[in-house]
Write an enzyme that holds these catalytic residues in place. Structure first.
Site, PDB file in Angstrom:
ATOM      1  N   ASN A   1       8.105  -5.407  -0.421  1.00 22.97           N
ATOM      2  CA  ASN A   1       7.996  -4.274   0.497  1.00 22.97           C
ATOM      3  C   ASN A   1       6.525  -4.199   0.858  1.00 22.97           C
ATOM      4  O   ASN A   1       5.719  -3.659   0.099  1.00 22.97           O
ATOM      5  CB  ASN A   1       8.459  -2.973  -0.168  1.00 22.97           C
ATOM      6  CG  ASN A   1       8.369  -1.798   0.797  1.00 22.97           C
ATOM      7  OD1 ASN A   1       7.750  -1.900   1.853  1.00 22.97           O
ATOM      8  ND2 ASN A   1       8.984  -0.683   0.434  1.00 22.97           N
TER       9      ASN A   1
ATOM     10  N   HIS B   1      12.560  -2.429   2.846  1.00 24.25           N
ATOM     11  CA  HIS B   1      11.957  -1.123   3.150  1.00 24.25           C
ATOM     12  C   HIS B   1      12.877  -0.049   2.618  1.00 24.25           C
ATOM     13  O   HIS B   1      14.101  -0.122   2.822  1.00 24.25           O
ATOM     14  CB  HIS B   1      11.767  -0.946   4.657  1.00 24.25           C
ATOM     15  CG  HIS B   1      10.831  -1.958   5.243  1.00 24.25           C
ATOM     16  ND1 HIS B   1       9.467  -1.842   5.149  1.00 24.25           N
ATOM     17  CD2 HIS B   1      11.079  -3.136   5.870  1.00 24.25           C
ATOM     18  CE1 HIS B   1       8.911  -2.898   5.710  1.00 24.25           C
ATOM     19  NE2 HIS B   1       9.861  -3.709   6.162  1.00 24.25           N
TER      20      HIS B   1
ATOM     21  N   TYR C   1      11.056   9.146   1.368  1.00 27.96           N
ATOM     22  CA  TYR C   1      11.064   8.092   0.342  1.00 27.96           C
ATOM     23  C   TYR C   1      11.737   8.500  -0.967  1.00 27.96           C
ATOM     24  O   TYR C   1      11.852   7.682  -1.867  1.00 27.96           O
ATOM     25  CB  TYR C   1       9.626   7.635   0.064  1.00 27.96           C
ATOM     26  CG  TYR C   1       8.958   7.039   1.290  1.00 27.96           C
ATOM     27  CD1 TYR C   1       9.438   5.855   1.854  1.00 27.96           C
ATOM     28  CD2 TYR C   1       7.878   7.660   1.896  1.00 27.96           C
ATOM     29  CE1 TYR C   1       8.843   5.306   2.979  1.00 27.96           C
ATOM     30  CE2 TYR C   1       7.268   7.120   3.021  1.00 27.96           C
ATOM     31  CZ  TYR C   1       7.757   5.946   3.557  1.00 27.96           C
ATOM     32  OH  TYR C   1       7.173   5.402   4.675  1.00 27.96           O
TER      33      TYR C   1
ATOM     34  N   GLU D   1      12.478  -9.169   2.626  1.00 26.21           N
ATOM     35  CA  GLU D   1      11.622  -8.009   2.895  1.00 26.21           C
ATOM     36  C   GLU D   1      12.478  -6.758   2.761  1.00 26.21           C
ATOM     37  O   GLU D   1      13.588  -6.687   3.306  1.00 26.21           O
ATOM     38  CB  GLU D   1      11.037  -8.109   4.313  1.00 26.21           C
ATOM     39  CG  GLU D   1      10.149  -6.920   4.653  1.00 26.21           C
ATOM     40  CD  GLU D   1       9.343  -7.126   5.931  1.00 26.21           C
ATOM     41  OE1 GLU D   1       8.687  -8.187   6.066  1.00 26.21           O
ATOM     42  OE2 GLU D   1       9.365  -6.233   6.792  1.00 26.21           O
TER      43      GLU D   1
ATOM     44  N   ARG E   1       5.005  11.109  -2.306  1.00 25.85           N
ATOM     45  CA  ARG E   1       4.709  10.854  -0.902  1.00 25.85           C
ATOM     46  C   ARG E   1       5.949  11.114  -0.040  1.00 25.85           C
ATOM     47  O   ARG E   1       6.983  10.458  -0.238  1.00 25.85           O
ATOM     48  CB  ARG E   1       4.331   9.375  -0.809  1.00 25.85           C
ATOM     49  CG  ARG E   1       4.220   8.834   0.562  1.00 25.85           C
ATOM     50  CD  ARG E   1       4.195   7.307   0.511  1.00 25.85           C
ATOM     51  NE  ARG E   1       3.896   6.799   1.810  1.00 25.85           N
ATOM     52  CZ  ARG E   1       4.126   5.560   2.200  1.00 25.85           C
ATOM     53  NH1 ARG E   1       4.632   4.684   1.353  1.00 25.85           N
ATOM     54  NH2 ARG E   1       3.836   5.186   3.415  1.00 25.85           N
TER      55      ARG E   1
ATOM     56  N   ALA F   1       2.934  -0.570   5.080  1.00 23.28           N
ATOM     57  CA  ALA F   1       2.414  -0.641   6.453  1.00 23.28           C
ATOM     58  C   ALA F   1       1.885  -2.029   6.813  1.00 23.28           C
ATOM     59  O   ALA F   1       1.764  -2.348   8.003  1.00 23.28           O
ATOM     60  CB  ALA F   1       1.323   0.404   6.644  1.00 23.28           C
TER      61      ALA F   1
ATOM     62  N   ARG G   1      12.593   5.403  12.748  1.00 22.67           N
ATOM     63  CA  ARG G   1      11.388   6.226  12.604  1.00 22.67           C
ATOM     64  C   ARG G   1      10.467   6.037  13.808  1.00 22.67           C
ATOM     65  O   ARG G   1      10.942   5.772  14.896  1.00 22.67           O
ATOM     66  CB  ARG G   1      10.710   5.866  11.273  1.00 22.67           C
ATOM     67  CG  ARG G   1      11.633   6.120  10.076  1.00 22.67           C
ATOM     68  CD  ARG G   1      10.965   5.832   8.759  1.00 22.67           C
ATOM     69  NE  ARG G   1       9.785   6.682   8.572  1.00 22.67           N
ATOM     70  CZ  ARG G   1       8.836   6.442   7.665  1.00 22.67           C
ATOM     71  NH1 ARG G   1       8.932   5.390   6.864  1.00 22.67           N
ATOM     72  NH2 ARG G   1       7.806   7.259   7.555  1.00 22.67           N
TER      73      ARG G   1
ATOM     74  N   PRO H   1       0.791  -1.222   0.000  1.00 19.15           N
ATOM     75  CA  PRO H   1       0.000   0.000   0.000  1.00 19.15           C
ATOM     76  C   PRO H   1       0.829   1.281   0.000  1.00 19.15           C
ATOM     77  O   PRO H   1       1.844   1.375   0.703  1.00 19.15           O
ATOM     78  CB  PRO H   1      -0.798  -0.091   1.305  1.00 19.15           C
ATOM     79  CG  PRO H   1      -0.880  -1.536   1.595  1.00 19.15           C
ATOM     80  CD  PRO H   1       0.377  -2.148   1.052  1.00 19.15           C
ATOM     81  N   ASN H   2       0.369   2.216  -0.783  1.00 26.44           N
ATOM     82  CA  ASN H   2       0.908   3.585  -0.870  1.00 26.44           C
ATOM     83  C   ASN H   2       2.239   3.694  -1.611  1.00 26.44           C
ATOM     84  O   ASN H   2       2.725   4.804  -1.835  1.00 26.44           O
ATOM     85  CB  ASN H   2       1.028   4.233   0.528  1.00 26.44           C
ATOM     86  CG  ASN H   2      -0.322   4.332   1.198  1.00 26.44           C
ATOM     87  OD1 ASN H   2      -1.238   4.903   0.634  1.00 26.44           O
ATOM     88  ND2 ASN H   2      -0.465   3.746   2.378  1.00 26.44           N
TER      89      ASN H   2
END
Ligand code: DQA
Length: 143
Positions: free
Chosen positions: A74, A100, A23, A98, A18, A77, A107, A10-11
């Site tokens: 990735n 990111h 990012y 995985e 964004r 969330a 963060r 998502p996103n």
């Protein structure tokens, strides 16, 4: 030819627009181009997918991942709470990396926990696009 699947959660379709300070300013198309170029150099066939929907990601993985050499994901969330995605990755029993883009440990507190990471061989976090390239390099070396 060895095939790998690359999934963006998502996103990640908003990449470039964004929170660019986190990012970066490059888009998802730019990222997918980097992924395709790297896969090509490694002699890998790559199957790329993005969705904002947990169930669509699970459907895609159940359909496309079997028979592949592994998964670069990735989960966005979903990493922080999706036990359904964790179960899916476990069930597939393939090497999973995985990734990111940002360093989830540097963060907000809630980001430092990934429930999906438990289903992964390893996690690359904070290296931006390079994380995907490193993940592909790893999968290219797997039997
Ligand atoms: C992310 C980090 C997650 O916490 C966040 O929800 C994302 C992107 C990353 O690539 O840094 O959507 O997975």
């Amino acid at each position: 030819m060895k095939r790998v699947v690359v999934v963006h959660g998502p996103n990640l379709n908003l990449l470039g627009k964004r929170e660019p300070h986190i990012y970066g300013t490059r888009s998802l198309d730019d990222l997918n181009q980097t992924v395709r170029d790297k896969a090509g150099n490694l002699g890998l066939e790559v199957n790329v997918f993005q969705s904002n929907h947990e169930g669509e990601i699970i459907d895609f993985l159940q359909k496309e991942a079997p028979g592949s050499a592994g998964i670069v994901i990735n989960p966005g969330a979903l990493s922080h709470y999706s036990l359904a995605l964790y179960d899916c990755l476990q069930a597939l029993a393939l090497p999973v990396v995985e990734v990111h883009l940002s360093n989830i440990h540097a963060r907000e507190e809630f980001r430092s926990k990934s429930v999906t990471a438990r289903a992964a061989r390893g996690v690359i976090t904070g290296l931006g696009f390079a994380g995907y390239e490193l993940a592909l390099e790893f999968l290219a070396k797997q039997e």
